[in-house]
Design a protein around this motif. Structure first.
Motif, short mmCIF file in Angstrom:
data_model
loop_
_atom_site.label_atom_id
_atom_site.label_comp_id
_atom_site.label_asym_id
_atom_site.label_seq_id
_atom_site.Cartn_x
_atom_site.Cartn_y
_atom_site.Cartn_z
N VAL A 112 15.37 -24.95 37.12
CA VAL A 112 14.17 -25.11 37.94
C VAL A 112 13.56 -23.75 38.25
CG1 VAL A 112 13.34 -25.78 40.23
CG2 VAL A 112 14.82 -27.33 38.94
N ASP A 113 14.41 -22.78 38.56
CA ASP A 113 13.92 -21.43 38.83
C ASP A 113 13.16 -20.86 37.64
OD1 ASP A 113 14.98 -21.47 41.35
OD2 ASP A 113 16.79 -20.35 40.84
N GLN A 114 13.64 -21.17 36.43
CA GLN A 114 12.97 -20.69 35.23
C GLN A 114 11.59 -21.33 35.07
OE1 GLN A 114 15.63 -21.40 31.95
NE2 GLN A 114 17.11 -19.85 32.61
N VAL A 115 11.50 -22.63 35.37
CA VAL A 115 10.20 -23.32 35.30
C VAL A 115 9.22 -22.68 36.28
CG1 VAL A 115 9.00 -25.51 35.67
CG2 VAL A 115 11.25 -25.49 34.56
N ILE A 116 9.69 -22.43 37.50
CA ILE A 116 8.84 -21.83 38.52
C ILE A 116 8.45 -20.41 38.14
CG2 ILE A 116 8.82 -20.99 40.91
CD1 ILE A 116 10.41 -23.51 41.66
N ALA A 117 9.40 -19.65 37.59
CA ALA A 117 9.12 -18.27 37.19
C ALA A 117 8.05 -18.24 36.09
CB ALA A 117 10.40 -17.59 36.70
N ARG A 118 8.12 -19.16 35.12
CA ARG A 118 7.11 -19.22 34.06
C ARG A 118 5.75 -19.60 34.63
NH1 ARG A 118 7.84 -22.90 29.35
NH2 ARG A 118 6.29 -21.53 28.40
N ALA A 119 5.75 -20.56 35.57
CA ALA A 119 4.49 -20.98 36.17
C ALA A 119 3.84 -19.83 36.94
CB ALA A 119 4.73 -22.17 37.10
N GLU A 140 1.52 -24.35 50.12
CA GLU A 140 1.31 -24.62 48.70
C GLU A 140 0.25 -23.69 48.11
OE1 GLU A 140 2.62 -26.78 46.45
OE2 GLU A 140 4.10 -27.68 47.79
N ASN A 141 -0.77 -23.37 48.88
CA ASN A 141 -1.86 -22.55 48.36
C ASN A 141 -1.54 -21.06 48.34
OD1 ASN A 141 -4.69 -23.94 47.78
ND2 ASN A 141 -3.62 -25.16 49.32
N LEU A 142 -0.61 -20.62 49.17
CA LEU A 142 -0.31 -19.19 49.25
C LEU A 142 0.99 -18.78 48.57
CD1 LEU A 142 -1.31 -18.48 52.98
CD2 LEU A 142 -2.54 -17.73 50.93
N SER A 143 1.89 -19.72 48.34
CA SER A 143 3.23 -19.34 47.89
C SER A 143 3.46 -19.50 46.39
CB SER A 143 4.28 -20.17 48.64
OG SER A 143 4.23 -19.88 50.02
N PHE A 144 2.61 -20.24 45.70
CA PHE A 144 2.72 -20.40 44.25
C PHE A 144 4.13 -20.82 43.82
CE2 PHE A 144 -1.02 -17.74 44.81
CZ PHE A 144 -1.93 -18.40 44.00
N PHE A 145 4.57 -21.94 44.41
CA PHE A 145 5.74 -22.69 43.96
C PHE A 145 7.09 -22.13 44.41
CE2 PHE A 145 2.72 -22.42 40.23
CZ PHE A 145 1.94 -23.50 40.62
N ARG A 146 7.16 -20.92 44.94
CA ARG A 146 8.47 -20.32 45.23
C ARG A 146 8.71 -20.16 46.73
NH1 ARG A 146 9.86 -15.11 41.98
NH2 ARG A 146 10.40 -16.69 40.43
N GLY A 147 9.94 -20.53 47.16
CA GLY A 147 10.36 -20.25 48.53
C GLY A 147 10.28 -21.41 49.49
N ILE A 148 10.14 -22.64 48.98
CA ILE A 148 10.00 -23.79 49.88
C ILE A 148 11.25 -24.00 50.73
CG2 ILE A 148 10.85 -25.53 48.24
CD1 ILE A 148 8.62 -27.38 49.29
N GLU A 149 12.40 -23.54 50.24
CA GLU A 149 13.64 -23.72 51.00
C GLU A 149 13.61 -22.93 52.31
OE1 GLU A 149 14.03 -20.32 48.14
OE2 GLU A 149 13.39 -22.42 47.99
N SER A 191 3.10 -23.62 27.68
CA SER A 191 2.57 -22.46 28.39
C SER A 191 3.26 -22.19 29.72
CB SER A 191 1.07 -22.65 28.65
OG SER A 191 0.86 -23.73 29.56
N GLY A 192 3.90 -23.22 30.28
CA GLY A 192 4.52 -23.09 31.59
C GLY A 192 3.56 -23.28 32.75
N ARG A 193 2.28 -23.47 32.46
CA ARG A 193 1.28 -23.52 33.52
C ARG A 193 1.12 -24.91 34.11
NH1 ARG A 193 -3.87 -19.94 31.74
NH2 ARG A 193 -4.34 -20.36 33.94
N LEU A 194 0.67 -24.96 35.35
CA LEU A 194 0.43 -26.22 36.05
C LEU A 194 -0.70 -26.99 35.37
CD1 LEU A 194 0.92 -28.00 38.62
CD2 LEU A 194 -0.91 -26.67 39.70
N VAL A 195 -0.47 -28.30 35.12
CA VAL A 195 -1.51 -29.11 34.48
C VAL A 195 -1.92 -30.32 35.32
CG1 VAL A 195 -1.01 -28.42 32.11
CG2 VAL A 195 0.28 -30.31 33.13
N LEU A 196 -1.10 -30.71 36.29
CA LEU A 196 -1.42 -31.89 37.10
C LEU A 196 -0.59 -31.86 38.38
CD1 LEU A 196 -2.78 -34.75 37.37
CD2 LEU A 196 -0.74 -35.66 36.23
#
Length: 255
Positions: A27-34, A136-145, A185-190
């Protein structure tokens, strides 16, 4: 020779722990790519505020029940850690919704008569949702814990005929943003929310080394089964501005 049950239990725990660590790393790898697809770590880490201005377009029913297009000028501010302000200005109304930490409020005003206004304080549920939205708008997927949330790996999915990875970002009280990341690409699509709203991003603008969508399209189901689409086109995107506290603080009920 029989292996004692307690040894099997230890082995099972070790196997489960290894699987959990592997899944978390995946999961960390997916987030890192995104994140890499959005901007550099330095740029994302330095982000403290976002300021969007643009136009919101949707439809509304007139007195005869006919759908009519409407356009609303929109200004959106997100400021770390948990401040948000949205100003929607139409011909008939100015609506301001704001979050200041654990407080939130909404004010409606007649644009032609400043003495005609009303203000309400937001409920705990509304405040929690705005806090999640700000993160969600400021953190870009990382650190929700760090805000007592977690990411759930929902495995493989297909979006627009292409393979994707599906991750659910769980916030307080069942607030969930399910995000699909393109395998190639690893990018967000939906993005999907727990109440059935789908969100897509189109076009892009690069500001201070960070990619932002120029257009956001959200679609939701109405009680009659039809769909409602809301589009926001951003004319201007600014980052790391400093905003006055007064924009977010709960105003006096006397003004």
């Amino acid at each position: 020779m029989k292996t004692p049950f307690r040894h099997l239990a230890v082995i099972t725990v070790c196997l489960l722990s290894a699987f959990t660590v592997h899944a978390a790393a995946d999961v960390d790898q997916v987030i890192a790519r995104a994140r890499a697809g959005v901007g550099t770590e330095a740029a994302l880490t330095a982000l403290q505020s976002l300021h969007y201005t643009g136009t919101l377009t949707t439809t509304t029913l007139d007195d005869k029940g006919v759908a009519r297009p409407i356009e609303v000028a929109i200004e959106i501010i997100f400021q770390s850690p948990y401040r948000q302000r949205i100003v929607a200005t139409s011909v008939n109304k100015i609506e301001i919704t704001a979050l200041d930490g654990y407080e939130g409020w909404q004010r409606e005003q007649d644009p032609s008569d400043s003495s005609r206004w009303r203000m309400t304080l937001l409920s705990n549920e509304q405040i929690k949702r705005l806090r999640a939205n700000t993160w969600e708008n400021l953190s870009f997927f990382r650190g929700i814990e760090h805000r007592r949330g977690h990411v759930e790996d929902l495995g493989k999915a297909v979006v627009d005929g292409k393979p994707a990875r599906k991750l659910a970002f769980h916030h307080d009280d069942g607030i969930v943003f399910t995000r699909y990341f393109d395998d190639a690409s690893g990018r967000l699509v939906l993005t999907e929310t727990e109440n059935g709203i789908t969100i897509r991003e189109e076009d892009e603008a690069v500001v201070e080394g960070i990619r932002f969508p120029r257009k956001i399209i959200s679609t939701s189901k109405l009680p009659d089964g039809s769909e409602r689409t809301v589009s926001i086109n951003f004319d201007k995107i600014q980052v790391n501005e400093t905003f006055a506290d007064s924009l977010f603080l709960v105003p006096s009920m006397n003004r």
